[in-house]
Design a protein around this motif. Structure first.
Motif, PDB file in Angstrom:
ATOM      1  N   ASP A  24      13.481 -41.161  11.899  1.00 40.41           N
ATOM      2  CA  ASP A  24      14.222 -41.536  13.105  1.00 40.41           C
ATOM      3  C   ASP A  24      14.202 -40.424  14.157  1.00 40.41           C
ATOM      4  O   ASP A  24      14.153 -40.693  15.357  1.00 40.41           O
ATOM      5  CB  ASP A  24      15.691 -41.835  12.759  1.00 40.41           C
ATOM      6  CG  ASP A  24      15.901 -43.289  12.325  1.00 40.41           C
ATOM      7  OD1 ASP A  24      14.894 -44.016  12.162  1.00 40.41           O
ATOM      8  OD2 ASP A  24      17.068 -43.675  12.152  1.00 40.41           O
ATOM      9  N   ALA A  55      18.643 -35.199   4.252  1.00 42.17           N
ATOM     10  CA  ALA A  55      18.209 -35.867   3.016  1.00 42.17           C
ATOM     11  C   ALA A  55      18.371 -37.378   3.145  1.00 42.17           C
ATOM     12  O   ALA A  55      18.989 -38.030   2.317  1.00 42.17           O
ATOM     13  CB  ALA A  55      18.983 -35.333   1.821  1.00 42.17           C
ATOM     14  N   ASP A  97      16.443 -34.968  10.646  1.00 41.19           N
ATOM     15  CA  ASP A  97      17.892 -35.091  10.845  1.00 41.19           C
ATOM     16  C   ASP A  97      18.309 -36.404  11.517  1.00 41.19           C
ATOM     17  O   ASP A  97      19.440 -36.527  11.991  1.00 41.19           O
ATOM     18  CB  ASP A  97      18.459 -33.863  11.574  1.00 41.19           C
ATOM     19  CG  ASP A  97      17.818 -33.616  12.927  1.00 41.19           C
ATOM     20  OD1 ASP A  97      16.765 -34.221  13.205  1.00 41.19           O
ATOM     21  OD2 ASP A  97      18.355 -32.811  13.712  1.00 41.19           O
ATOM     22  N   ALA A 105       9.946 -43.746   7.763  1.00 43.95           N
ATOM     23  CA  ALA A 105      10.533 -42.427   7.501  1.00 43.95           C
ATOM     24  C   ALA A 105       9.859 -41.810   6.270  1.00 43.95           C
ATOM     25  O   ALA A 105       9.445 -40.650   6.286  1.00 43.95           O
ATOM     26  CB  ALA A 105      12.044 -42.542   7.294  1.00 43.95           C
ATOM     27  N   VAL A 122      16.764 -53.320   4.307  1.00 37.31           N
ATOM     28  CA  VAL A 122      15.645 -53.708   3.457  1.00 37.31           C
ATOM     29  C   VAL A 122      14.542 -52.670   3.595  1.00 37.31           C
ATOM     30  O   VAL A 122      14.094 -52.386   4.702  1.00 37.31           O
ATOM     31  CB  VAL A 122      15.069 -55.085   3.852  1.00 37.31           C
ATOM     32  CG1 VAL A 122      13.978 -55.498   2.867  1.00 37.31           C
ATOM     33  CG2 VAL A 122      16.158 -56.134   3.900  1.00 37.31           C
TER      34      VAL A 122
HETATM   35  C1  LIG Z   1      22.458 -51.158  11.197  1.00 34.03           C
HETATM   36  C2  LIG Z   1      21.092 -50.673  10.797  1.00 34.03           C
HETATM   37  C3  LIG Z   1      20.254 -51.502  10.077  1.00 34.03           C
HETATM   38  C4  LIG Z   1      18.990 -51.060   9.683  1.00 34.03           C
HETATM   39  N1  LIG Z   1      18.227 -51.882   8.922  1.00 34.03           N
HETATM   40  C5  LIG Z   1      17.036 -51.453   8.448  1.00 34.03           C
HETATM   41  C6  LIG Z   1      16.284 -52.236   7.544  1.00 34.03           C
HETATM   42  O1  LIG Z   1      16.695 -53.320   7.132  1.00 34.03           O
HETATM   43  N2  LIG Z   1      15.082 -51.767   7.124  1.00 34.03           N
HETATM   44  C7  LIG Z   1      14.607 -50.544   7.536  1.00 34.03           C
HETATM   45  O2  LIG Z   1      13.511 -50.137   7.121  1.00 34.03           O
HETATM   46  N3  LIG Z   1      15.301 -49.771   8.392  1.00 34.03           N
HETATM   47  C8  LIG Z   1      16.510 -50.189   8.853  1.00 34.03           C
HETATM   48  N4  LIG Z   1      17.249 -49.383   9.695  1.00 34.03           N
HETATM   49  C9  LIG Z   1      16.662 -48.103  10.140  1.00 34.03           C
HETATM   50  C10 LIG Z   1      16.718 -47.043   9.039  1.00 34.03           C
HETATM   51  O3  LIG Z   1      18.019 -46.953   8.536  1.00 34.03           O
HETATM   52  C11 LIG Z   1      16.282 -45.676   9.573  1.00 34.03           C
HETATM   53  O4  LIG Z   1      15.083 -45.802  10.279  1.00 34.03           O
HETATM   54  C12 LIG Z   1      16.103 -44.666   8.459  1.00 34.03           C
HETATM   55  O5  LIG Z   1      17.305 -44.471   7.772  1.00 34.03           O
HETATM   56  C13 LIG Z   1      15.594 -43.341   9.008  1.00 34.03           C
HETATM   57  O6  LIG Z   1      15.533 -42.377   7.989  1.00 34.03           O
HETATM   58  P1  LIG Z   1      15.626 -40.818   8.335  1.00 34.03           P
HETATM   59  O7  LIG Z   1      15.437 -40.118   7.059  1.00 34.03           O
HETATM   60  O8  LIG Z   1      14.706 -40.510   9.448  1.00 34.03           O
HETATM   61  O9  LIG Z   1      17.082 -40.624   8.922  1.00 34.03           O
HETATM   62  P2  LIG Z   1      18.502 -40.776   8.185  1.00 34.03           P
HETATM   63  O10 LIG Z   1      18.408 -41.725   7.079  1.00 34.03           O
HETATM   64  O11 LIG Z   1      19.486 -41.028   9.253  1.00 34.03           O
HETATM   65  O12 LIG Z   1      18.762 -39.351   7.563  1.00 34.03           O
HETATM   66  C14 LIG Z   1      19.084 -38.224   8.329  1.00 34.03           C
HETATM   67  C15 LIG Z   1      19.803 -37.251   7.440  1.00 34.03           C
HETATM   68  O13 LIG Z   1      19.950 -35.998   8.092  1.00 34.03           O
HETATM   69  C16 LIG Z   1      21.226 -35.469   7.827  1.00 34.03           C
HETATM   70  N5  LIG Z   1      21.498 -34.532   8.927  1.00 34.03           N
HETATM   71  C17 LIG Z   1      21.540 -34.808  10.249  1.00 34.03           C
HETATM   72  N6  LIG Z   1      21.734 -33.681  10.955  1.00 34.03           N
HETATM   73  C18 LIG Z   1      21.824 -32.669  10.064  1.00 34.03           C
HETATM   74  C19 LIG Z   1      22.026 -31.277  10.192  1.00 34.03           C
HETATM   75  N7  LIG Z   1      22.142 -30.699  11.387  1.00 34.03           N
HETATM   76  N8  LIG Z   1      22.088 -30.524   9.060  1.00 34.03           N
HETATM   77  C20 LIG Z   1      21.955 -31.109   7.846  1.00 34.03           C
HETATM   78  N9  LIG Z   1      21.754 -32.433   7.678  1.00 34.03           N
HETATM   79  C21 LIG Z   1      21.685 -33.199   8.765  1.00 34.03           C
HETATM   80  C22 LIG Z   1      22.116 -36.683   7.745  1.00 34.03           C
HETATM   81  O14 LIG Z   1      23.281 -36.426   6.996  1.00 34.03           O
HETATM   82  C23 LIG Z   1      21.201 -37.694   7.060  1.00 34.03           C
HETATM   83  O15 LIG Z   1      21.323 -37.646   5.668  1.00 34.03           O
HETATM   84  C24 LIG Z   1      18.527 -49.776  10.079  1.00 34.03           C
HETATM   85  C25 LIG Z   1      19.358 -48.945  10.814  1.00 34.03           C
HETATM   86  C26 LIG Z   1      20.636 -49.370  11.151  1.00 34.03           C
HETATM   87  C27 LIG Z   1      21.530 -48.438  11.901  1.00 34.03           C
END
Ligand SMILES: Cc1cc2nc3c(=O)[nH]c(=O)nc-3n(C[C@H](O)[C@H](O)[C@H](O)COP(=O)(O)OP(=O)(O)OC[C@H]3O[C@@H](n4cnc5c(N)ncnc54)[C@H](O)[C@@H]3O)c2cc1C
Ligand code: SF4
Ligand code: SF4
Lengths: 101, 435
Positions: B306, B11, B159, B324, B47
């Motif tokens: 990601d 989530a 994830d 994302a 951001v």
């Molecule tokens: C330091 C830093 C700065 C950043 N700055 C920016 C920015 O300024 N602007 C921007 O657009 N992006 C930025 N990013 C990138 C951005 O944070 C990610 O690209 C984004 O959060 C990806 O979203 P997601 O939903 O794919 O993954 P995530 O947000 O990582 O969500 C994955 C989710 O899956 C859950 N999960 C994982 N494995 C399991 C499992 N086996 N079972 C159940 N749940 C699970 C986790 O708990 C998590 O909630 C930054 C990243 C970092 C690290």
């Protein structure tokens, strides 16, 4: 102007982590383990340099790992090319608990 | 009969977006996250650039969501050990809709986003770590958790950067068990509590404005390459650093030390003086681009955010959240089409890839692969900051010797650093083409 952090000044990572919340699991459920015998022949010890919270330390030449401070970034698994690090997520609900993120 | 039309694992921004679109269109959806509460595992800069959330939730979403400040000023800064070269850009129109970017804190936004999924009729479960996918005859039929199978027609894998489900599915076989070091950056972040008044005063803004600074960390020794960021929240500062993981090799440099050097650099210290550390954290940033993820869909599954490699960082900007959300929505639409047709085969799910390829998302990532060469490059991180430092120092020094022409100063500094006008021209061209 120059860097305020002098080269021999240590970074007190424990003090910094005082600001971070966790829900610690017990040791038998540690989500990361290492095999010290593999570390003995490791050419680079990159885990020590890469881990942002000092979970890896050399004690009398032996690599030791503590899982409690881990913030689950995954970097040690990536840099451990010899394959000593066994990495997974903590059990659901355990581990680091960001309030800001 | 399957229990759910779709199960969404994770989530974060991607999973919440996918689950929301599915629930909103009447599909039965289960959203599962390992964090308890939701958001407690998630760390970003952060951001949110772009408009995917406007499209998904309506352009007023920020009124209800826990957001910090809109970005009204963007700064790009080159730091050497004792100099700073800054370019700032500010636009009055960025203070009002349509906003360019919102500064957010993920431990606050993600639970809110999940509550929207619930409102739309989705089922949300927190504190459950999905161990693997459930397969039957080569088709994904749900997820496995503690020896139990929860069934669904489709699974959306969201994830995140450390996608264990990808490894479990054998999608990382070429690269060992994780992503390769060259495809990852380590983000370290500190939240510094300063208070609203001090933030407004030091950045010369009011409550309706916010600042996003990116930094090239030209002071780092050896081959280490890092970028920094500073974003203003309501009453705290998000301060962090992004280190290219393979650049740490053989440098004997500890990652958190680079973060501390950044925090105590005079150009940063002046902003955060008197502040109190409120949180310290770190998170992986995948940046292998389109290459290291061999497949993003298959029979009964799609992968977003990601986990699917849709994150880009170059030390000047990090973008992952908008991608994302965008990939999450497109995966959800593919599942909705598949539900309509009663067909969840790989062929049917392949419309997810087509939707991505027809969108700006795929095109952005094709463009980024050129860009990577310029920005994760020692010239960009070391030579250019030093060049700028040298040129300006010369130009502004009154030492009673006759002043050289600017052109000669530039030439001399280029010679000192051993860099040719041709190389600079080439880098400027590639950067210009891609920015
Ligand atoms: C330091 C830093 C700065 C950043 N700055 C920016 C920015 O300024 N602007 C921007 O657009 N992006 C930025 N990013 C990138 C951005 O944070 C990610 O690209 C984004 O959060 C990806 O979203 P997601 O939903 O794919 O993954 P995530 O947000 O990582 O969500 C994955 C989710 O899956 C859950 N999960 C994982 N494995 C399991 C499992 N086996 N079972 C159940 N749940 C699970 C986790 O708990 C998590 O909630 C930054 C990243 C970092 C690290
Ligand atoms: S990198 Fe891996 S093998 Fe090398 S010391 Fe660290 S844990 Fe051991
Ligand atoms: S996952 Fe990150 S924080 Fe945890 S031990 Fe490995 S490198 Fe350190």
């Amino acid at each position: 102007m120059s860097l305020n952090l002098t080269p021999d000044e240590k970074v007190d990572i424990k003090a910094l982590l005082g600001a971070t919340s966790y829900n610690f699991d017990d040791e038998e459920h540690a989500h990361i383990t290492i095999t010290p015998e593999i570390c003995e022949t490791c050419p680079h010890h990159m885990c020590m340099y890469a881990c942002p919270v000092n979970c890896f330390t050399l004690v009398d030449g032996v690599m030791t790992f503590q899982y409690e401070d881990c913030v689950e970034c995954g970097t040690c698994d990536i840099v451990c090319t010899p394959g000593s690090v066994e990495w997974t997520h903590p059990r659901g609900g355990f581990g680091v608990k960001y309030k800001e993120g | 009969m399957d229990e759910f039309d779709a199960i969404v694992v994770g989530a974060g921004m991607g999973g919440n977006a996918a689950a929301y679109r599915l629930a909103e269109k009447g599909a039965s959806v289960l959203l599962v996250d390992r964090g308890k509460p939701i958001g407690s595992k998630n760390l970003s800069g952060g951001v949110i650039w772009g408009h995917e959330l406007d499209k998904l939730l309506g352009s007023d979403w920020y009124k209800e969501a826990p957001v910090e400040r809109p970005v009204t000023r963007k700064g790009v800064n080159m730091l050497t050990e004792d100099s700073e070269f800054s370019i700032g850009f500010e636009r009055e129109s960025w203070r009002s809709p349509p906003y360019k970017g919102w500064i957010v804190l993920r431990a606050k936004t993600d639970p809110w986003f999940a509550s929207k999924v619930e409102e739309a009729g989705g089922m949300v479960v927190e504190g459950v770590n999905v161990e693997s996918l459930a397969w039957e005859d080569g088709q994904v039929v749900g997820v496995e958790q503690a020896g139990e199978t929860i069934r669904s027609n489709a699974v959306i894998i969201a994830d995140g950067a450390n996608s264990r489900l990808s490894i479990d599915m054998g999608l990382r076989e070429d690269t060992g068990d994780q992503i390769p070091p060259h495809a990852g950056a380590l983000g370290i972040k500190q939240i510094i509590d300063l208070g609203e008044d001090r933030i407004n005063e030091r950045f010369n803004i009011d409550n309706g404005a916010g600042v996003a600074h990116e930094y090239v960390c030209g002071w780092t020794e050896g081959e280490v390459m890092a970028g920094g960021f500073l974003y203003t929240n309501k009453d705290t500062i998000s301060l962090g650093i992004v280190i290219k993981i393979d650049s740490l090799w053989n440098q004997e440099k500890v990652s958190h030390r680079i973060m501390e050097e950044f925090r105590t650099h005079p150009s940063i210290a002046k902003y955060i003086e008197g502040g109190k550390l409120a949180e310290y954290g770190a998170h992986l940033i995948p940046e292998g681009g389109l290459d290291y993820v061999p497949r993003r869909y298959g029979p009964g599954w799609c992968m977003v955010g990601d986990a699917a490699g849709f994150c880009f960082s170059n030390g000047m900007v990090i973008q992952g959240m908008n991608y994302a959300v965008g990939s999450g929505v497109r995966a959800a639409e593919t599942v909705l089409e598949a539900k309509q047709a009663g067909d969840f085969s790989a062929k049917k799910m392949s419309s997810y890839k087509r939707a991505l390829q027809n969108s700006y998302i795929w095109k952005d990532f094709e463009r980024f692969s050129d860009m990577e060469e310029v920005v994760w490059n020692p010239r960009f991180h070391k030579t250019y900051p030093q060049l700028v430092e040298g040129i300006f120092t010369e130009m502004f020094t009154q030492d009673e010797t006759p002043k050289e022409k600017t052109r000669d100063v530039v030439k001399e500094q280029m010679k000192r650093l051993g860099i040719s006008p041709f190389t600079i021209g080439k880098d400027a061209f590639t950067a210009g083409k891609n920015l």
